[in-house]
Design a protein around this motif. Structure first.
Motif, PDB file in Angstrom:
ATOM      1  N   UNK A  40       0.831  -1.205   0.000  1.00 18.13           N
ATOM      2  CA  UNK A  40       0.000   0.000   0.000  1.00 18.13           C
ATOM      3  C   UNK A  40       0.863   1.251   0.000  1.00 18.13           C
ATOM      4  N   UNK A  41       1.949   1.235   0.758  1.00 15.25           N
ATOM      5  CA  UNK A  41       2.855   2.383   0.783  1.00 15.25           C
ATOM      6  C   UNK A  41       3.454   2.632  -0.594  1.00 15.25           C
ATOM      7  N   UNK A  42       3.859   1.550  -1.271  1.00 17.34           N
ATOM      8  CA  UNK A  42       4.423   1.685  -2.615  1.00 17.34           C
ATOM      9  C   UNK A  42       3.378   2.188  -3.605  1.00 17.34           C
ATOM     10  N   UNK A  43       2.135   1.741  -3.440  1.00 14.51           N
ATOM     11  CA  UNK A  43       1.052   2.183  -4.317  1.00 14.51           C
ATOM     12  C   UNK A  43       0.829   3.683  -4.180  1.00 14.51           C
ATOM     13  N   UNK A  44       0.756   4.168  -2.947  1.00 11.44           N
ATOM     14  CA  UNK A  44       0.550   5.603  -2.721  1.00 11.44           C
ATOM     15  C   UNK A  44       1.723   6.398  -3.274  1.00 11.44           C
ATOM     16  N   UNK A  45       2.931   5.940  -2.978  1.00  6.89           N
ATOM     17  CA  UNK A  45       4.116   6.666  -3.425  1.00  6.89           C
ATOM     18  C   UNK A  45       4.205   6.705  -4.946  1.00  6.89           C
ATOM     19  N   UNK A  46       3.938   5.579  -5.582  1.00 11.64           N
ATOM     20  CA  UNK A  46       4.083   5.504  -7.041  1.00 11.64           C
ATOM     21  C   UNK A  46       3.072   6.364  -7.770  1.00 11.64           C
ATOM     22  N   UNK A  47       1.828   6.421  -7.253  1.00 14.35           N
ATOM     23  CA  UNK A  47       0.759   7.126  -7.973  1.00 14.35           C
ATOM     24  C   UNK A  47       0.579   8.563  -7.510  1.00 14.35           C
ATOM     25  N   UNK A  48       0.892   8.851  -6.252  1.00 17.87           N
ATOM     26  CA  UNK A  48       0.727  10.211  -5.744  1.00 17.87           C
ATOM     27  C   UNK A  48       1.994  11.052  -5.916  1.00 17.87           C
ATOM     28  N   UNK A  49       3.141  10.426  -5.692  1.00 15.53           N
ATOM     29  CA  UNK A  49       4.400  11.161  -5.723  1.00 15.53           C
ATOM     30  C   UNK A  49       5.198  10.894  -6.990  1.00 15.53           C
ATOM     31  N   UNK A  50       4.942   9.757  -7.623  1.00 10.59           N
ATOM     32  CA  UNK A  50       5.637   9.414  -8.854  1.00 10.59           C
ATOM     33  C   UNK A  50       4.760   9.624 -10.076  1.00 10.59           C
ATOM     34  N   UNK A  51       5.148   8.983 -11.158  1.00 15.13           N
ATOM     35  CA  UNK A  51       4.445   9.185 -12.436  1.00 15.13           C
ATOM     36  C   UNK A  51       3.587   7.987 -12.828  1.00 15.13           C
ATOM     37  N   UNK A  52       3.472   6.986 -11.961  1.00 18.05           N
ATOM     38  CA  UNK A  52       2.732   5.774 -12.324  1.00 18.05           C
ATOM     39  C   UNK A  52       1.234   6.053 -12.416  1.00 18.05           C
ATOM     40  N   UNK A  53       0.585   5.445 -13.375  1.00 19.69           N
ATOM     41  CA  UNK A  53      -0.858   5.545 -13.535  1.00 19.69           C
ATOM     42  C   UNK A  53      -1.514   4.369 -12.815  1.00 19.69           C
ATOM     43  N   UNK A  54      -2.576   4.655 -12.094  1.00 19.51           N
ATOM     44  CA  UNK A  54      -3.223   3.588 -11.330  1.00 19.51           C
ATOM     45  C   UNK A  54      -3.819   2.533 -12.261  1.00 19.51           C
ATOM     46  N   UNK A  55      -4.237   2.942 -13.452  1.00 21.13           N
ATOM     47  CA  UNK A  55      -4.765   1.976 -14.416  1.00 21.13           C
ATOM     48  C   UNK A  55      -3.676   0.989 -14.850  1.00 21.13           C
ATOM     49  N   UNK A  56      -2.459   1.491 -15.023  1.00 19.35           N
ATOM     50  CA  UNK A  56      -1.349   0.619 -15.416  1.00 19.35           C
ATOM     51  C   UNK A  56      -1.020  -0.372 -14.303  1.00 19.35           C
ATOM     52  N   UNK A  57      -0.956   0.110 -13.062  1.00 22.51           N
ATOM     53  CA  UNK A  57      -0.658  -0.773 -11.938  1.00 22.51           C
ATOM     54  C   UNK A  57      -1.765  -1.804 -11.739  1.00 22.51           C
ATOM     55  N   UNK A  58      -3.012  -1.367 -11.936  1.00 16.88           N
ATOM     56  CA  UNK A  58      -4.128  -2.294 -11.780  1.00 16.88           C
ATOM     57  C   UNK A  58      -4.024  -3.432 -12.790  1.00 16.88           C
ATOM     58  N   UNK A  59      -3.669  -3.096 -14.024  1.00 21.14           N
ATOM     59  CA  UNK A  59      -3.523  -4.129 -15.051  1.00 21.14           C
ATOM     60  C   UNK A  59      -2.411  -5.107 -14.690  1.00 21.14           C
ATOM     61  N   UNK A  60      -1.307  -4.574 -14.148  1.00 22.55           N
ATOM     62  CA  UNK A  60      -0.189  -5.436 -13.762  1.00 22.55           C
ATOM     63  C   UNK A  60      -0.566  -6.373 -12.621  1.00 22.55           C
ATOM     64  N   UNK A  61      -1.444  -5.887 -11.716  1.00 18.84           N
ATOM     65  CA  UNK A  61      -1.831  -6.687 -10.560  1.00 18.84           C
ATOM     66  C   UNK A  61      -3.044  -7.571 -10.832  1.00 18.84           C
ATOM     67  N   UNK A  62      -3.679  -7.401 -11.987  1.00 16.73           N
ATOM     68  CA  UNK A  62      -4.828  -8.207 -12.336  1.00 16.73           C
ATOM     69  C   UNK A  62      -6.103  -7.816 -11.619  1.00 16.73           C
TER      70      UNK A  62
END
Length: 248
Positions: free
Chosen positions: A193-215
Motif C-alpha cells: 500500500x505504501x508503494x502504491x501511494x508513493x508511485x501514484x501520488x508522488x511518482x508518475x505511475x498511472x493507477x490503471x497501469x498498476x491495476x492491469x499489472x496486478x490483475x
C-alpha cells in the motif's frame, strides 16, 4: 478564479486550507514576488493577499500563465512550503470544481475532494509549463481526477464510522515517502500500500497501469489506496508517526 465555498467537514481541501493558513500567518507569511509578472502589482505580497487579488480581479491569460509558471516553478524547486502555497492559491477554484463534481453524489464528496487535489498536484509537478493556458490545463487535470470518482463508482462503501479526511499535522510535515515508510514499519499499512501511494501520488505511475499489472480493476486499486491514505492521515493526526516506531 472562483470564490471559496464553505466546506464543513474535514476533507483534503479543508486540510489544505488549514495548512495554507499556517503558512501565511504572521510573523513571517510566505510571500510571492509579483514584480516580474506583467499585469500584477509591482510588489511582493503574502500568498493569501495574492489569492484574494486573483479572486477579486480578472487578469488576461498571459498574466495568469506567467503567474502559474512561477508558482509551479517554486513548487518544484523551492520545497514543500511552496507546494502548500501554490495549492492554497488555487483552493478557491479547486473547491468550486469539487463541489460541482460531487453535486448529486454526496457520498463521494470526500473522495472527490481528495482526487481533485491529487489531480491538481500531479499536474502542478509534471505539466509542461511552456505552452499557453497553463492555469486552464491545471484545472482540467483536477476536474478529470475528481470526475473519475463518480464515473467509476462500483457501489463499494467505506464503513460509516471510518475516519474521513485528516487534520493538518504540525509543520514541518516531513517528506511524504518518510511518512509512508514509517506507517508501513509500524504495521499500519502494508508495504504494498505504501508503494502504491508513493508511485501514484508522488511518482508518475498511472493507477490503471498498476491495476492491469496486478490483475485487478482500477476502481478496486483506487479504493485500496484511499483506505491506506486515510489510515496514514489518521495516524499523522494522532501523532503516531512522529515518535519512535515500534514494529507491529
Amino acid at each position: 478564479m472562483a470564490a471559496t465555498q464553505t466546506r464543513t467537514a474535514d476533507t483534503a481541501l479543508t486540510t489544505a486550507e488549514q495548512a495554507f493558513e499556517l503558512l501565511t500567518c504572521e510573523p513571517a507569511p510566505l510571500a510571492f514576488d509579483a514584480r516580474p509578472v506583467t499585469g500584477l502589482p509591482d510588489t511582493t505580497m503574502p500568498l493569501d493577499e495574492l489569492r484574494t487579488l486573483l479572486v477579486n480581479e480578472r487578469y488576461d491569460s498571459d498574466t495568469t500563465d506567467e503567474l502559474w509558471r512561477r508558482l509551479a516553478h517554486h513548487a518544484r524547486e523551492s520545497g514543500p512550503a511552496w507546494v502548500v502555497g501554490a495549492i492554497g492559491v488555487a483552493l478557491p477554484a479547486l473547491t468550486h470544481l469539487a463541489a460541482k463534481v460531487s453535486r448529486g453524489h454526496p457520498g463521494h464528496a470526500d473522495d472527490v475532494d481528495s482526487e481533485v487535489l491529487a489531480g491538481f498536484l500531479q499536474a502542478l509537478r509534471t505539466a509542461d509549463l511552456a505552452p499557453p493556458r497553463l492555469w486552464l490545463r491545471l484545472c482540467w487535470a483536477a476536474w478529470r481526477a475528481g470526475a473519475a470518482v463518480v464515473k467509476t463508482d462500483t457501489g463499494e462503501r467505506l464503513p460509516p464510522d471510518w475516519p474521513s479526511g485528516s487534520r493538518s499535522p504540525r509543520m514541518p510535515y516531513g517528506h511524504p515517502d518518510l511518512l509512508l515508510g514509517r506507517a508501513a514499519a509500524a504495521g499500519l499499512i502494508t508495504s504494498e500500500a505504501a508503494e502504491l501511494i508513493s508511485a501514484t501520488r508522488l511518482g508518475d505511475a498511472l493507477i490503471e497501469q498498476l491495476a492491469a499489472e496486478k490483475g485487478v480493476t482500477a476502481p478496486v486499486l483506487r479504493m485500496r489506496r484511499r483506505r491506506a491514505e486515510r489510515i496514514v492521515a489518521a495516524a499523522v493526526t494522532r501523532g503516531d508517526l512522529s515518535g519512535p516506531i515500534r514494529s507491529a
